[in-house]
Design an enzyme around this catalytic site. Sequence first.
Site, PDB file in Angstrom:
ATOM      1  N   ASP A   1      58.998  13.490  53.465  1.00 18.20           N
ATOM      2  CA  ASP A   1      58.509  14.479  54.424  1.00 18.20           C
ATOM      3  C   ASP A   1      57.361  13.954  55.276  1.00 18.20           C
ATOM      4  O   ASP A   1      56.844  14.665  56.123  1.00 18.20           O
ATOM      5  CB  ASP A   1      58.101  15.782  53.719  1.00 18.20           C
ATOM      6  CG  ASP A   1      56.952  15.591  52.727  1.00 18.20           C
ATOM      7  OD1 ASP A   1      56.470  14.448  52.581  1.00 18.20           O
ATOM      8  OD2 ASP A   1      56.541  16.580  52.111  1.00 18.20           O
TER       9      ASP A   1
ATOM     10  N   HIS B   1      53.592  14.126  51.882  1.00 17.92           N
ATOM     11  CA  HIS B   1      53.241  13.830  50.494  1.00 17.92           C
ATOM     12  C   HIS B   1      53.371  12.328  50.226  1.00 17.92           C
ATOM     13  O   HIS B   1      54.137  11.643  50.902  1.00 17.92           O
ATOM     14  CB  HIS B   1      54.146  14.611  49.537  1.00 17.92           C
ATOM     15  CG  HIS B   1      53.921  16.081  49.586  1.00 17.92           C
ATOM     16  ND1 HIS B   1      54.589  16.909  50.481  1.00 17.92           N
ATOM     17  CD2 HIS B   1      53.099  16.880  48.866  1.00 17.92           C
ATOM     18  CE1 HIS B   1      54.180  18.157  50.301  1.00 17.92           C
ATOM     19  NE2 HIS B   1      53.287  18.176  49.336  1.00 17.92           N
TER      20      HIS B   1
ATOM     21  N   SER C   1      50.906  20.327  44.742  1.00 16.47           N
ATOM     22  CA  SER C   1      52.094  19.477  44.729  1.00 16.47           C
ATOM     23  C   SER C   1      51.784  18.020  44.447  1.00 16.47           C
ATOM     24  O   SER C   1      52.620  17.305  43.898  1.00 16.47           O
ATOM     25  CB  SER C   1      52.828  19.592  46.067  1.00 16.47           C
ATOM     26  OG  SER C   1      51.968  19.230  47.132  1.00 16.47           O
TER      27      SER C   1
END
Length: 351
Positions: A237, A240, A73
């Site tokens: 979040d 990240h 990611s």
Amino acid sequence: MLRAARARRIATATAFGGGGITLLGATTVGLLYLQARMAVHAIGFTKWQPPKADGVYGQGTGTPLLFAMMGDSTAAGFAVADALETPGSMLASGIAAVADRPVRLRRVAKVGATSADLHEQVEKLRRRKRAPDLAVVFIGANDVIRRMRPADSVRHLQEVVRELVGMGTAVVVGTCPDLGTVQPIGQPLRYIARRASRQLAAAQTIGVIEAGGRTVSLGNLLAEDFLARPDEMFGPDRFHPSARGYAHAAAAVLPSACAALGLLPDLADRLEPAPDEDVLPVHRAAVAAAESGGSEVSRARVAGRERGPRGRWATLMRRRPRTEEVATTPPVAVEDDDTAEHEVTGSSAAG
């Protein structure tokens, strides 16, 4: 402080299926299980519609350089809404500015990917008529989170790097980031996450150098900034990076990406190292890089030889990049991103 012998044992074990080497001892699992579950709930989940980033970036003349962005990611730019804020787009723009030539980005990174998933990403690249000129890989965080044996993790990465090099692709790997900077993770889990991250990063470097690539340490590159300004550097979040965090990572990788493409002098051809460079056995260079964010490790020669009494020679270059080094040239044309996932739910277990 990491031990070079430990990183070398992990990398060596890749040839024997990993043995019994693990980053987290069995005696710690019971103590940490509840805390890990609490951290997952604290981090939360974020729905994300990946922006379409594939396309041609920059100006100039000539056939566009082909650039593949691979990994998890962090390589995809999880949680940012603007394609130009993803690491792949920023690197493509920066490379195009240095090369004075267009760069075509192909993003195959996948949210939640571990090193084992890189094989599938290579297969996607093989379906194209032309192999990439450059592949940049960000990988490792999910390997630690999911407690993948480090030797298995390094073996998968090494196989993929060797396959890409065999295709004629230059490879730069951003090694495992420092999970100890994630605030929802408390002590002692944070300490263990940091130690595991750095051990894996060092072992990754050894494996990548042996396979013909080069690495950039992302470990503690952002540690001070993340700890001092978490609201600015982390995404929604709190796991990240934010757009600014991704820009720091891209700035660290850009010089190495340009060097891999032959746009900067090859360190291996220098008679003497520069003041910010050291030529060391690869396992020592790998550990030093894991302890110093932004450091590049690449192959080197001493007296015309690639190997010495203690193994392969490697050049360790220490950099402290600034985000201003990354260009923000808009794409000339954007193609459909046929590899993007259309609504992804991310968490600490799917980074």
